[in-house]
Design a protein around this motif. Structure first.
Motif, short mmCIF file in Angstrom:
data_model
loop_
_atom_site.label_atom_id
_atom_site.label_comp_id
_atom_site.label_asym_id
_atom_site.label_seq_id
_atom_site.Cartn_x
_atom_site.Cartn_y
_atom_site.Cartn_z
N SER A 185 0.84 -1.20 0.00
CA SER A 185 0.00 0.00 0.00
C SER A 185 0.88 1.26 0.00
O SER A 185 1.73 1.44 0.87
CB SER A 185 -0.93 0.02 1.22
N THR A 186 0.68 2.06 -1.05
CA THR A 186 1.46 3.30 -1.18
C THR A 186 0.49 4.40 -1.58
O THR A 186 0.57 4.96 -2.69
CB THR A 186 2.53 3.12 -2.29
N SER A 237 -4.98 2.36 3.49
CA SER A 237 -4.90 1.06 4.16
C SER A 237 -4.64 1.21 5.65
O SER A 237 -5.22 0.49 6.47
CB SER A 237 -3.79 0.21 3.52
N VAL A 238 -3.76 2.14 6.01
CA VAL A 238 -3.42 2.27 7.45
C VAL A 238 -4.62 2.79 8.24
O VAL A 238 -4.88 2.33 9.37
CB VAL A 238 -2.18 3.16 7.64
N ILE A 255 2.35 -4.59 3.18
CA ILE A 255 3.57 -3.77 3.27
C ILE A 255 3.15 -2.33 2.99
O ILE A 255 2.31 -2.09 2.12
CB ILE A 255 4.62 -4.24 2.24
N VAL A 256 3.72 -1.38 3.75
CA VAL A 256 3.39 0.04 3.51
C VAL A 256 4.68 0.79 3.17
O VAL A 256 5.72 0.57 3.81
CB VAL A 256 2.70 0.66 4.74
N GLU A 259 2.45 7.16 2.87
CA GLU A 259 1.45 6.52 3.73
C GLU A 259 2.10 6.07 5.03
O GLU A 259 1.51 6.14 6.10
CB GLU A 259 0.80 5.33 3.01
N LEU A 260 3.37 5.70 4.92
CA LEU A 260 4.08 5.22 6.11
C LEU A 260 4.26 6.31 7.15
O LEU A 260 4.25 6.06 8.35
CB LEU A 260 5.45 4.66 5.69
#
Ligand code: 48N
Length: 330
Positions: A239-240, A251-252, A291-292, A296-297
């Motif tokens: 997810s980006t 996503s987060v 995975i991020v 987004e992270l």
């Protein structure tokens, strides 16, 4: 109702007049001369010959069938994907490039909410067209073959940034290379509006795919009911989706709302020197199967934002691909 015009046949081939049938039923034939030639023309041959210029005859239904046949074949093929990348911004595209190059055997679906992929990387900052990438991210520019210039010595001994003349040159180059991989399919104008999950039997979840809908539909769930989505199963999602915004950090935020992760750290203020290192080093699987990377992270870890410099996006994509291959090769 007036009878259909002579060249407006019903759909059944039997009633298509012979003159039209030759093109309507037998596509891809070269028996239909175009500009008096049946061999492929060059643009040089066209110049100056406009008098008898003519496109090959077509029937509208041929166009419709050519588009829909392929699109729905792709939807069928990628209904079971190996990896789904959510978001075709600079991080998602860099991830796709590295994954598709490393593993041509993997089916990689990219889901992009916008009609135009690229996210925030079409401009360098405040609508300026030049894009900055700090060393060592110029390694990715060389990998892609994107020309850039070094901003020259600086009295502050700051390593001069690498400047790509047009951000659009970087983004169009990585996009075109990604789309040329036969194992990649981009579904743009399509939003991920939920995640497919499985319980891990210990009270936790594993992400196992994405729930999608046309973006325009996703935007109208509040004023239209019962517009159910479609799905793509995949053992691994990257997810980006960028930092928080109308679609960002998708996503987060969803993982928090389903209590799969406790909370979001929230993106912090701008600090170039800490932000880019943190995003690259922090790119990881934050929940089994997900995975991020990219901005987004920053919403998960409470990392600083870096502002108008894109090296971390590209290299976070490199790392996301590496993390994916680790999981995938397990
Ligand atoms: O460009 P973004 O927003 O995200 P990244 O992480 O690839 O790059 C971030 C970068 O552009 C910056 O923000 C720069 C470095 N600035 C930093 C700063 O400090 O200001 O791309 C995300 C893509 C977009 O194209 C969205 O349309 C798409 O993800 N997207 C989605 N696509 C499908 N489904 C969704 N739910 C969704 N949400 C976002």
């Amino acid at each position: 109702m007036s009878p259909p015009m002579m060249d407006e046949p019903t759909t059944s081939p039997a009633t298509i007049p012979a003159a039209v049938a030759k093109t309507a039923i037998m596509p891809n034939t070269t028996t239909v001369p175009v500009n008096g030639q049946t061999k492929p023309q060059t643009i040089e041959e066209m110049a100056g010959a406009w008098k008898d210029f003519q496109f090959a005859p077509i029937r509208e239904s041929q166009v419709s069938r050519a588009m829909t046949k392929r699109y729905f074949a792709d939807l069928d093929k990628y209904a079971e994907s190996d990896i789904v990348i959510i978001g075709a911004g600079s991080c998602g595209l860099s991830t796709a490039y590295c994954l598709a190059k490393a593993r041509p055997d993997l089916k990689i679906a990219i889901i992009e909410a916008g009609v135009a992929p690229g996210g925030g990387a079409w401009l360098g900052g405040q609508l300026f067209s030049a894009m900055i990438m700090r060393k060592p991210a110029d390694a990715f520019l060389r990998e892609l073959g994107v020309e850039y210039e070094d901003d020259g010595p600086d009295a502050n001994f700051v390593v001069p940034p690498q400047i790509v003349k047009h951000a659009a040159l970087f983004t169009s180059t990585v996009l075109s290379k990604v789309l040329q991989f036969p194992n990649v399919k981009l579904f743009n104008a399509t939003a991920v509006e939920d995640l497919i999950t499985r319980t891990d039997g210990k009270g936790g979840i594993r992400v196992a795919g994405v729930v999608t809908n046309w973006t325009l539909v996703t935007m109208h769930h509040d004023d239209q009911s019962c517009m159910d989505p479609n799905t793509i199963n995949a053992p691994l999602i990257v997810s980006t989706t960028g930092h928080d915004g109308p679609f960002g950090a998708f996503s987060v935020k969803r993982l928090v709302s389903m209590q799969a992760i406790p909370s979001l750290g929230g993106m912090r203020g701008l600090d170039m020197n800490t932000a880019e290192d943190a995003i690259v080093k922090g790119t990881r699987e934050i929940c089994p199967g997900l995975i991020v990377g990219g901005m987004e992270l920053s919403e998960v870890d409470g990392a600083n934002r870096m502002g108008p410099t894109f090296g971390a996006m590209a290299i976070s994509g490199v790392k996301a691909a590496e993390e994916a291959l680790k999981v995938f090769d397990q």
